[in-house]
Design an enzyme around this catalytic site. Sequence first.
Site, short mmCIF file in Angstrom:
data_model
loop_
_atom_site.label_atom_id
_atom_site.label_comp_id
_atom_site.label_asym_id
_atom_site.label_seq_id
_atom_site.Cartn_x
_atom_site.Cartn_y
_atom_site.Cartn_z
N ASP A 190 0.77 -1.23 0.03
CA ASP A 190 -0.15 -0.04 0.15
C ASP A 190 0.83 1.21 0.01
O ASP A 190 1.71 1.46 0.79
CB ASP A 190 -0.94 0.07 1.41
CG ASP A 190 -1.87 1.14 1.29
OD1 ASP A 190 -2.45 1.41 0.08
OD2 ASP A 190 -1.88 1.84 2.33
N GLU A 274 -1.62 -1.39 -6.14
CA GLU A 274 -2.75 -0.70 -6.57
C GLU A 274 -2.15 0.20 -7.84
O GLU A 274 -1.05 0.76 -7.76
CB GLU A 274 -3.28 0.06 -5.47
CG GLU A 274 -4.24 -0.54 -4.80
CD GLU A 274 -5.07 0.28 -4.08
OE1 GLU A 274 -6.36 0.48 -3.78
OE2 GLU A 274 -4.36 0.99 -3.02
N CYS A 327 -12.63 -5.24 5.72
CA CYS A 327 -11.77 -5.80 6.80
C CYS A 327 -11.11 -7.30 6.11
O CYS A 327 -11.64 -8.17 5.33
CB CYS A 327 -12.85 -6.47 7.75
SG CYS A 327 -11.83 -7.62 8.79
N CYS A 330 -12.58 -10.78 7.57
CA CYS A 330 -13.78 -11.35 7.38
C CYS A 330 -14.38 -10.84 6.17
O CYS A 330 -15.54 -11.32 5.73
CB CYS A 330 -14.91 -11.11 8.59
SG CYS A 330 -15.24 -9.35 8.88
N CYS A 346 -13.50 -4.00 13.31
CA CYS A 346 -14.04 -4.45 12.47
C CYS A 346 -15.47 -4.72 13.36
O CYS A 346 -15.39 -5.53 14.20
CB CYS A 346 -13.99 -5.54 11.64
SG CYS A 346 -14.95 -6.55 10.93
N CYS A 349 -16.13 -8.77 12.69
CA CYS A 349 -15.43 -9.78 13.67
C CYS A 349 -14.54 -9.41 14.75
O CYS A 349 -14.00 -10.11 15.55
CB CYS A 349 -14.52 -10.67 12.59
SG CYS A 349 -13.15 -9.71 11.85
N ASP A 356 -3.36 1.24 7.18
CA ASP A 356 -2.37 0.83 6.07
C ASP A 356 -2.29 -0.67 5.89
O ASP A 356 -2.15 -1.21 4.79
CB ASP A 356 -1.47 1.80 5.91
CG ASP A 356 -1.69 3.21 5.98
OD1 ASP A 356 -2.49 3.44 5.32
OD2 ASP A 356 -0.80 3.71 6.59
#
Length: 415
Positions: A190, A274, A327, A330, A346, A349, A356
């Site tokens: 990232d 990305e 997340c 999950c 989250c 979960c 990051d």
Amino acid sequence: MRTAYKCRAYPTPEQAAVLNRTFGCVRVVWNQTLAWRHRRWHEEQTSTNMPQANAFLTQLKRTEEFAWLNEVSSVPLQQVLRTQQRAFANFFAKRARYPRFKSRRGRQSAEYTRSGFRWRDGHLYLAKMDAPLEFVWSWPEVDPAGFTPTTVTISRDPDGRWYVSLAVETETSPEYPESLPAAGAAVGIDLGVTDFAVLSTGEKIANPRHLERRAKNLARYQRRMARKTKGSNNRAKAKAKVARAHTKIREARRDFLHKTSTRLVRDHDLIVIEDLNVRGMLRNRSLARAISGCGWGEFRRQLEYKTTRYGRHLVVIDRWYPSSKTCSACGHLLAELSLSTRHWSCPGCGTRHDRDVNAAKNILAAGRAVSACGGEVRHPGNRMRSPGKQESKPATVGIPQLRLRGGSQPNLPFT
Ligand SMILES: [Zn+2]
């Protein structure tokens, strides 16, 4: 594969004089041809092809005003026309801006193709020069005597340093004759603003400190230059210092990017990044400085050619992929996550996430899905599927739990 080696060159005063004269001719040919093309286009609506440009150069050399163009090697002058032809092709294909006139004060260069130089046992003899051009070879593991450069480019930076760049065609890189053994690891990256990059392993790669210090130096030299009278000797001196500071920043950044990309490629079989729209982001002015300083575009370019060179795999996923808001444990997708939120838990979960690192993990998972499917990750609305497991997951938006071909759970260290 084409590999280029660029190193510092140390021409004798006589050689420097020949090269400077050549640079001058190269610049004049570029500018005269550019102006002529421009006129043809605007007055006659005709585009110019290579033979026409060649004919123009021949004519130019016959005129009294430009007869001195005949005093230097004709090879770099021919080469300039080819470069300009390419620049226009790129412009018409909307890949580049309209070619600009060359200034006496910028970086100067001349490109020699095979007929313009001789290469003997690692010594370089340029056209119109008797002695070989001295340069410092900085790759002890590569023997320059062993290869034949296809193109040689000599350049002089505005700060007065000389460089020679040798382009060599190789089967594989001479530095790494074979692809590396499997590393047994994969990584998602990232790219950030606070940190240069955050990895799915949890590692954060900070922007190097010395870059910041050098940027401050540059700003100081620029302020000093602004105080000097235009056209004065002191201004010229201050300007040389600014140019030197620019070069230092460029070199430090390049060095950092190379070290980082080499390490990542060496240690991982699969790298996922990305597809950031760097151009679009540069338009956002608050981010512009930080990002343009990071060199993401260059970093991606390095990852691309290094993964090819070492036999590794690079996957670039869609930039609209909600990697921050999903997340990684999950697959729960948050409706909103503000830029200032660095940590979150989250609701699905209960996992506590570093913003990051979570994004990097999702990027890795998305990249794995892509490389397993051989397909592409598209808009977040499209569900990604692993082959053979299409029925196993409800149509949640986000990243499904990772599954490999055959449905077995992966035994991989960095998910
Ligand atoms: Zn969760």
